[in-house]
Design a protein around this motif. Structure first.
Motif, PDB file in Angstrom:
ATOM      1  N   PHE A 127       1.007  -1.000  -0.131  1.00 55.83           N
ATOM      2  CA  PHE A 127      -0.012  -0.018   0.396  1.00 55.83           C
ATOM      3  C   PHE A 127       0.996   0.990  -0.028  1.00 55.83           C
ATOM      4  CE2 PHE A 127      -2.627  -3.725   1.347  1.00 55.83           C
ATOM      5  CZ  PHE A 127      -3.383  -3.123   0.698  1.00 55.83           C
ATOM      6  N   GLY A 128       2.131   1.254  -0.463  1.00 54.40           N
ATOM      7  CA  GLY A 128       3.261   2.099  -0.744  1.00 54.40           C
ATOM      8  C   GLY A 128       3.777   3.015   0.265  1.00 54.40           C
ATOM      9  N   GLY A 129       3.597   2.225   1.473  1.00 48.56           N
ATOM     10  CA  GLY A 129       4.103   2.793   2.857  1.00 48.56           C
ATOM     11  C   GLY A 129       3.072   4.354   2.693  1.00 48.56           C
ATOM     12  N   SER A 130       5.028   5.599   2.942  1.00 48.52           N
ATOM     13  CA  SER A 130       3.734   7.183   2.923  1.00 48.52           C
ATOM     14  C   SER A 130       4.028   7.936   1.260  1.00 48.52           C
ATOM     15  CB  SER A 130       5.284   7.773   3.324  1.00 48.52           C
ATOM     16  OG  SER A 130       6.540   7.346   2.064  1.00 48.52           O
ATOM     17  N   TYR A 131       3.852   6.529   0.828  1.00 48.64           N
ATOM     18  CA  TYR A 131       3.694   7.584  -0.597  1.00 48.64           C
ATOM     19  C   TYR A 131       1.576   6.855  -1.291  1.00 48.64           C
ATOM     20  CZ  TYR A 131       7.977   7.778  -2.357  1.00 48.64           C
ATOM     21  OH  TYR A 131       9.849   8.318  -2.461  1.00 48.64           O
ATOM     22  N   MET A 132       1.168   7.912  -1.423  1.00 53.10           N
ATOM     23  CA  MET A 132      -0.431   7.847  -2.047  1.00 53.10           C
ATOM     24  C   MET A 132      -0.376   8.847  -3.272  1.00 53.10           C
ATOM     25  SD  MET A 132      -3.197   7.453  -0.707  1.00 53.10           S
ATOM     26  CE  MET A 132      -5.125   7.382  -0.533  1.00 53.10           C
ATOM     27  N   PHE A 133      -0.455   8.335  -4.089  1.00 49.17           N
ATOM     28  CA  PHE A 133      -0.238   8.331  -6.186  1.00 49.17           C
ATOM     29  C   PHE A 133       0.371   9.867  -5.704  1.00 49.17           C
ATOM     30  CE2 PHE A 133      -4.345   6.387  -4.172  1.00 49.17           C
ATOM     31  CZ  PHE A 133      -4.029   5.675  -4.880  1.00 49.17           C
ATOM     32  N   PHE A 134       1.475   9.588  -5.712  1.00 52.71           N
ATOM     33  CA  PHE A 134       2.653  11.062  -6.235  1.00 52.71           C
ATOM     34  C   PHE A 134       2.647  11.789  -4.580  1.00 52.71           C
ATOM     35  CE2 PHE A 134       1.004   9.685 -10.351  1.00 52.71           C
ATOM     36  CZ  PHE A 134       2.783   9.068 -10.850  1.00 52.71           C
ATOM     37  N   PHE A 135       1.959  11.511  -3.810  1.00 51.87           N
ATOM     38  CA  PHE A 135       2.195  12.855  -2.941  1.00 51.87           C
ATOM     39  C   PHE A 135       2.672  11.857  -1.325  1.00 51.87           C
ATOM     40  CE2 PHE A 135       0.254  14.225   0.885  1.00 51.87           C
ATOM     41  CZ  PHE A 135       0.523  15.758   1.177  1.00 51.87           C
ATOM     42  N   GLU A 136       3.458  12.231  -1.416  1.00 50.68           N
ATOM     43  CA  GLU A 136       4.285  11.586   0.052  1.00 50.68           C
ATOM     44  C   GLU A 136       4.515  12.174   1.607  1.00 50.68           C
ATOM     45  OE1 GLU A 136       9.059  10.107   1.535  1.00 50.68           O
ATOM     46  OE2 GLU A 136       8.765  11.287  -0.007  1.00 50.68           O
ATOM     47  N   SER A 137       4.073  11.403   2.628  1.00 45.92           N
ATOM     48  CA  SER A 137       3.417  12.733   3.741  1.00 45.92           C
ATOM     49  C   SER A 137       3.525  11.151   4.758  1.00 45.92           C
ATOM     50  CB  SER A 137       2.519  12.279   3.695  1.00 45.92           C
ATOM     51  OG  SER A 137       1.857  13.313   4.936  1.00 45.92           O
ATOM     52  N   ASP A 138       4.204  11.504   5.806  1.00 44.48           N
ATOM     53  CA  ASP A 138       5.116  10.683   7.347  1.00 44.48           C
ATOM     54  C   ASP A 138       2.979  10.656   8.178  1.00 44.48           C
ATOM     55  OD1 ASP A 138       6.918  10.428   6.430  1.00 44.48           O
ATOM     56  OD2 ASP A 138       7.560  11.844   7.623  1.00 44.48           O
ATOM     57  N   ILE A 139       2.263  11.244   7.660  1.00 43.42           N
ATOM     58  CA  ILE A 139       1.183  11.381   8.504  1.00 43.42           C
ATOM     59  C   ILE A 139      -0.063  10.256   7.435  1.00 43.42           C
ATOM     60  CG2 ILE A 139      -1.624  12.324   8.741  1.00 43.42           C
ATOM     61  CD1 ILE A 139       0.257  15.625   9.227  1.00 43.42           C
ATOM     62  N   MET A 140       0.313  10.299   6.543  1.00 39.82           N
ATOM     63  CA  MET A 140      -0.611   9.243   5.280  1.00 39.82           C
ATOM     64  C   MET A 140       0.268   8.139   5.772  1.00 39.82           C
ATOM     65  SD  MET A 140      -2.729   8.557   3.548  1.00 39.82           S
ATOM     66  CE  MET A 140      -3.270   9.905   3.148  1.00 39.82           C
ATOM     67  N   PHE A 141       1.064   7.674   5.696  1.00 48.73           N
ATOM     68  CA  PHE A 141       1.307   6.205   6.360  1.00 48.73           C
ATOM     69  C   PHE A 141       1.472   6.318   7.851  1.00 48.73           C
ATOM     70  CE2 PHE A 141       6.228   4.381   7.486  1.00 48.73           C
ATOM     71  CZ  PHE A 141       5.970   2.487   7.122  1.00 48.73           C
ATOM     72  N   MET A 142       1.494   6.738   9.176  1.00 49.93           N
ATOM     73  CA  MET A 142       1.105   6.706  10.354  1.00 49.93           C
ATOM     74  C   MET A 142      -0.671   6.371   9.962  1.00 49.93           C
ATOM     75  SD  MET A 142       3.734   6.624  12.322  1.00 49.93           S
ATOM     76  CE  MET A 142       4.782   5.927  11.114  1.00 49.93           C
ATOM     77  N   LEU A 143      -1.119   6.841   9.309  1.00 49.31           N
ATOM     78  CA  LEU A 143      -2.977   5.953   9.172  1.00 49.31           C
ATOM     79  C   LEU A 143      -2.760   5.501   8.643  1.00 49.31           C
ATOM     80  CD1 LEU A 143      -4.323   9.596   8.161  1.00 49.31           C
ATOM     81  CD2 LEU A 143      -4.899   8.566  10.552  1.00 49.31           C
ATOM     82  N   LYS A 144      -2.368   4.485   7.476  1.00 51.06           N
ATOM     83  CA  LYS A 144      -1.898   3.238   7.054  1.00 51.06           C
ATOM     84  C   LYS A 144      -2.141   2.161   7.956  1.00 51.06           C
ATOM     85  CE  LYS A 144      -1.075   4.715   2.405  1.00 51.06           C
ATOM     86  NZ  LYS A 144       0.188   4.366   1.204  1.00 51.06           N
ATOM     87  N   ILE A 145      -0.628   3.004   8.704  1.00 50.80           N
ATOM     88  CA  ILE A 145      -0.344   1.355  10.328  1.00 50.80           C
ATOM     89  C   ILE A 145      -1.717   1.331  11.102  1.00 50.80           C
ATOM     90  CG2 ILE A 145       0.973   0.865  11.555  1.00 50.80           C
ATOM     91  CD1 ILE A 145       3.481   2.523  10.370  1.00 50.80           C
ATOM     92  N   LEU A 146      -2.539   2.544  11.559  1.00 47.54           N
ATOM     93  CA  LEU A 146      -3.806   2.593  11.938  1.00 47.54           C
ATOM     94  C   LEU A 146      -4.548   1.352  11.449  1.00 47.54           C
ATOM     95  CD1 LEU A 146      -2.873   5.777  14.164  1.00 47.54           C
ATOM     96  CD2 LEU A 146      -2.588   3.897  14.828  1.00 47.54           C
ATOM     97  N   PHE A 147      -5.030   2.037  10.219  1.00 44.41           N
ATOM     98  CA  PHE A 147      -5.723   0.802   9.720  1.00 44.41           C
ATOM     99  C   PHE A 147      -5.860  -0.256   9.294  1.00 44.41           C
ATOM    100  CE2 PHE A 147      -7.530  -0.624   6.004  1.00 44.41           C
ATOM    101  CZ  PHE A 147      -9.102   0.021   5.972  1.00 44.41           C
TER     102      PHE A 147
END
Length: 210
Positions: free
Chosen positions: A174-194
């Protein structure tokens, strides 16, 4: 051995977190996926040691059931990992995550990512794969003779493994910190929590999914 087993299990669970600082840095660990497979395969020794040293037939039978399940799903985990490895051509978590900057591997390999999640649930002994805890015949399984700090350490190791599996699931498919050309550590943490929420949700709602 009775007192060493819970500590050994927790150390193995925390040892995998040594890969985290190198997941998104230039000084990444080149053989991270091999290290992950080797350390996760050692978990069976902590379970066997806990069941054998408890001097109880229920604990021993529970540990043997848990080991049989863990070894079985280690094979499927290794085979599932071959798919992103062949596609990316690297044993590094950093390169696997970086390769998903434009598209997640879960879109390219949806059945494989689902099999990976089921394998992770089985590896962490969550329902419906909690065969090691048969209340009718084994009570609590291999940890039945543990109480207080020993019992707490065993469950700390179990939930640490859940977070580790959530971490690597988000990186591998699921791309780690990547979200369709957008990189964010917050998104990475949200994926882990999900993913951690999915583990808890499956345990809490099985077999009554609604």
């Amino acid at each position: 051995p009775y007192f060493i087993a819970p500590i050994f299990s927790l150390i193995l669970a925390l040892l995998l977190w040594q890969l985290y600082p190198s997941l998104y840095s230039t000084s990444y660990f080149k053989w991270g996926i091999l290290f992950f497979l080797c350390v996760s395969g050692l978990n069976v020794y902590g379970t066997l040691l806990a069941g054998w040293s408890s001097n109880s037939k229920y604990a021993l039978l529970g540990s043997l059931r848990a080991i049989a399940q863990t070894i079985s799903y280690e094979v499927s985990m290794a085979l599932v990992l071959l798919s992103p490895l062949f596609l990316v051509g690297s044993f590094s978590f950093f390169e696997v995550g970086e390769s998903q900057e434009s598209i997640w591997l879960s879109f390219l390999m949806l059945p494989v990512s689902f099999i990976w999640f089921v394998t992770c649930v089985a590896e962490t002994n969550r329902a419906p794969f909690d065969f090691a805890e048969g209340e009718s015949e084994l009570v609590s399984g291999f940890n039945i003779e543990y109480g207080s700090a020993g019992f707490a350490l065993i469950f700390l190791a179990e939930y640490a493994n859940i977070l580790v599996m959530s971490l690597f699931s988000s990186i591998l498919f699921f791309g780690g910190s990547y979200m369709f050309f957008f990189e964010s550590d917050i998104m990475f943490m949200l994926k882990i929590l999900f993913f951690a929420f999915l583990f808890i949700w499956v345990r809490g709602s099985y077999p009554r999914f609604r």
